[in-house]
Write a protein that holds these residues in place. Structure first.
Motif, short mmCIF file in Angstrom:
data_model
loop_
_atom_site.label_atom_id
_atom_site.label_comp_id
_atom_site.label_asym_id
_atom_site.label_seq_id
_atom_site.Cartn_x
_atom_site.Cartn_y
_atom_site.Cartn_z
N MET A 1 0.83 -1.12 -0.04
CA MET A 1 0.03 0.18 0.05
C MET A 1 0.78 1.14 0.00
O MET A 1 1.91 1.19 0.66
N LYS A 2 0.33 2.13 -0.65
CA LYS A 2 1.01 3.42 -0.93
C LYS A 2 0.36 4.56 -0.24
O LYS A 2 -0.65 5.03 -0.67
N TYR A 3 0.87 5.07 0.80
CA TYR A 3 0.24 6.26 1.76
C TYR A 3 0.60 7.60 1.12
O TYR A 3 1.81 7.66 1.41
N GLU A 4 -0.10 8.27 0.60
CA GLU A 4 0.56 9.77 0.22
C GLU A 4 -0.20 10.76 0.89
O GLU A 4 -1.28 11.17 0.84
N ASN A 5 0.51 11.78 1.43
CA ASN A 5 0.27 13.17 1.90
C ASN A 5 -0.95 12.90 2.63
O ASN A 5 -2.03 13.71 2.73
N ILE A 6 -1.09 12.03 3.72
CA ILE A 6 -1.84 11.93 4.69
C ILE A 6 -2.02 13.18 5.76
O ILE A 6 -0.85 13.19 6.48
N THR A 7 -3.01 13.84 5.56
CA THR A 7 -2.90 15.22 6.39
C THR A 7 -4.27 15.17 7.08
O THR A 7 -5.32 15.07 6.32
N LEU A 8 -3.87 15.39 8.38
CA LEU A 8 -5.17 15.47 9.17
C LEU A 8 -5.30 16.55 10.13
O LEU A 8 -4.28 16.98 10.72
N ALA A 9 -6.28 17.34 10.47
CA ALA A 9 -6.13 18.55 11.06
C ALA A 9 -7.90 18.76 11.83
O ALA A 9 -8.72 18.20 11.31
N TYR A 10 -7.58 19.04 13.09
CA TYR A 10 -8.84 19.27 13.77
C TYR A 10 -8.73 20.91 13.88
O TYR A 10 -8.08 21.67 14.61
N GLY A 11 -9.59 21.64 13.31
CA GLY A 11 -9.68 22.96 13.20
C GLY A 11 -8.20 23.43 12.72
O GLY A 11 -7.90 23.01 11.63
N GLU A 12 -7.71 24.35 13.39
CA GLU A 12 -6.29 24.82 13.12
C GLU A 12 -5.41 24.05 13.44
O GLU A 12 -4.15 24.17 13.15
N ARG A 13 -5.69 23.06 14.18
CA ARG A 13 -4.59 22.22 14.88
C ARG A 13 -4.09 20.86 14.04
O ARG A 13 -5.01 19.93 13.73
N SER A 14 -2.93 21.04 13.60
CA SER A 14 -2.35 19.69 12.49
C SER A 14 -2.29 18.57 13.42
O SER A 14 -1.44 18.60 14.10
N ILE A 15 -2.71 17.32 13.08
CA ILE A 15 -2.59 16.02 13.86
C ILE A 15 -1.62 15.23 12.91
O ILE A 15 -0.57 14.83 13.65
N LEU A 16 -1.76 15.27 11.61
CA LEU A 16 -0.84 14.53 10.76
C LEU A 16 -0.36 15.46 9.77
O LEU A 16 -1.30 16.09 9.34
N ARG A 17 0.70 15.47 9.66
CA ARG A 17 1.39 16.46 8.75
C ARG A 17 1.91 15.71 7.60
O ARG A 17 3.37 15.58 7.13
N ASP A 18 1.26 15.57 6.61
CA ASP A 18 1.63 15.38 5.04
C ASP A 18 2.79 13.93 4.98
O ASP A 18 3.72 14.18 4.63
N ILE A 19 2.07 13.04 5.86
CA ILE A 19 2.76 11.71 5.77
C ILE A 19 2.76 11.05 4.38
O ILE A 19 1.58 10.57 3.93
N SER A 20 3.92 10.55 3.88
CA SER A 20 3.86 9.55 2.78
C SER A 20 4.79 8.59 3.27
O SER A 20 5.77 8.62 3.63
N LEU A 21 4.13 7.21 2.67
CA LEU A 21 5.26 5.87 3.17
C LEU A 21 4.32 4.78 2.30
O LEU A 21 3.32 4.77 2.04
N THR A 22 5.54 3.99 2.01
CA THR A 22 4.77 2.75 1.29
C THR A 22 5.09 1.55 2.23
O THR A 22 6.27 1.32 2.94
N ILE A 23 4.16 0.71 2.34
CA ILE A 23 4.15 -0.51 3.09
C ILE A 23 3.89 -1.86 1.99
O ILE A 23 2.83 -1.92 1.26
N GLU A 24 4.88 -2.54 1.69
CA GLU A 24 4.69 -3.98 0.80
C GLU A 24 4.05 -4.85 1.08
O GLU A 24 3.88 -4.97 2.40
N PRO A 25 3.50 -5.61 0.46
CA PRO A 25 2.79 -6.72 0.76
C PRO A 25 3.52 -7.90 1.63
O PRO A 25 4.72 -7.80 1.20
N GLY A 26 3.21 -8.01 2.69
CA GLY A 26 3.87 -9.27 3.54
C GLY A 26 4.69 -8.51 4.27
O GLY A 26 5.50 -9.31 5.16
N GLU A 27 4.81 -7.04 4.45
CA GLU A 27 5.69 -6.69 5.60
C GLU A 27 5.43 -6.78 7.05
O GLU A 27 3.96 -6.75 6.96
N PHE A 28 6.12 -6.45 7.90
CA PHE A 28 5.40 -6.24 9.18
C PHE A 28 6.32 -5.09 9.89
O PHE A 28 7.32 -4.87 9.85
N VAL A 29 5.30 -4.25 10.17
CA VAL A 29 5.82 -2.85 10.73
C VAL A 29 5.34 -2.46 11.92
O VAL A 29 4.05 -2.63 12.20
#
Ligand SMILES: Nc1ncnc2c1ncn2[C@@H]1O[C@H](COP(=O)(O)OP(=O)(O)OP(=O)(O)O)[C@@H](O)[C@H]1O
Ligand SMILES: [Mg+2]
Length: 225
Positions: A1-29
């Motif tokens: 799976m490829k997660y790109e630009n995951i950005t989450l905010a509550y109002g003005e408050r940033s909780i996740l700041r532009d997270i991008s990462l790849t997890i390959e099938p069968g990985e343990f993370v």
């Protein structure tokens, strides 16, 4: 799976700041990081359970899940098995009844339920305890029932948010052995934890969160936190 630009905010408050990462099938993370660093928020985001400001999730066929219809999204969610710290089982029902109930809710036929329940219970080493009541089980057995429930749709990915958080050392290690077995059988495992012993013992890929960002991503974890 490829997660790109995951950005989450509550109002003005940033909780996740532009997270991008790849997890390959069968990985343990493992996902680690201080309380409040964003592990649970990231997990909820990749389950599609958060209204995100900005996001793309590409599945292993390269399809963008953010563009899926509600029906396709349901299908995507079924490819993810989830386990949490609190068990959310029906305490006065048996192991078998709990797993069967989860299948009933999802619309499986009685025939499918009768066939599938023993199958998933054997995967979590609980076949012999199938008629035991939840309230009579050890913490490890209860969490194994939750893992059985997470396996009903035969998910490709198992996502755990501190699944050993309420367990003693023996039961926690038993759950880790089970997750390792599922991993050996081809499942992708993504697990948030605060348990340094587990992370240091298992020597898997470790992604460290810090203030809504990825502070480090270590493929072969070999040293202490
Ligand atoms: N519904 C919400 N509304 C506002 N802020 C929230 C909400 N949910 C989480 N947060 C905030 O988002 C931040 C990240 O929280 P999150 O639960 O993802 O952290 P975590 O890394 O899982 O922590 P822990 O290790 O304690 O479980 C925290 O500062 C938290 O207060
Ligand atoms: Mg959390």
């Amino acid at each position: 799976m490829k997660y790109e630009n995951i950005t989450l905010a509550y109002g003005e408050r940033s909780i996740l700041r532009d997270i991008s990462l790849t997890i390959e099938p069968g990985e343990f993370v493992f996902l680690i990081g201080a309380s409040g660093s964003g592990k649970t928020s990231f997990i909820k985001s990749i389950l599609g359970a958060k209204k995100l400001k900005k996001w793309h999730i590409f599945d292993d066929n390269g399809l963008d899940i953010s563009l899926f219809s509600p029906k396709e999204l349901l299908q995507y969610r079924r490819s993810l098995g989830t386990i949490f710290q609190d068990f959310k089982l029906l305490p006065r029902k048996t192991v078998r009844e709990n797993v069967a109930f989860a299948m009933e809710v999802c619309g499986y036929s009685n025939q499918e339920i009768t066939r599938r329940v023993p199958e998933v219970l054997s995967k979590v080493w609980l076949l012999a305890k199938k008629e035991a009541f939840i309230e009579s089980l050890s913490g490890g057995e209860i969490q194994r029932t939750c893992i059985a429930r997470a396996l009903i749709h035969d998910p490709k990915i198992i996502i755990g948010d501190e699944p050993t958080g309420n367990l003693d050392r023996t039961n926690a290690m038993e759950i880790m052995h089970l997750l390792e077995e599922l991993h050996q059988n081809g499942k992708t495992i993504i697990m948030a934890t605060h348990d340094e012993t587990i992370v240091n013992t298992m020597k898997k890929r470790v992604i460290a969160f810090e203030d809504g960002k990825i502070a480090s991503d270590t493929i072969h974890w070999t040293y202490c936190l």
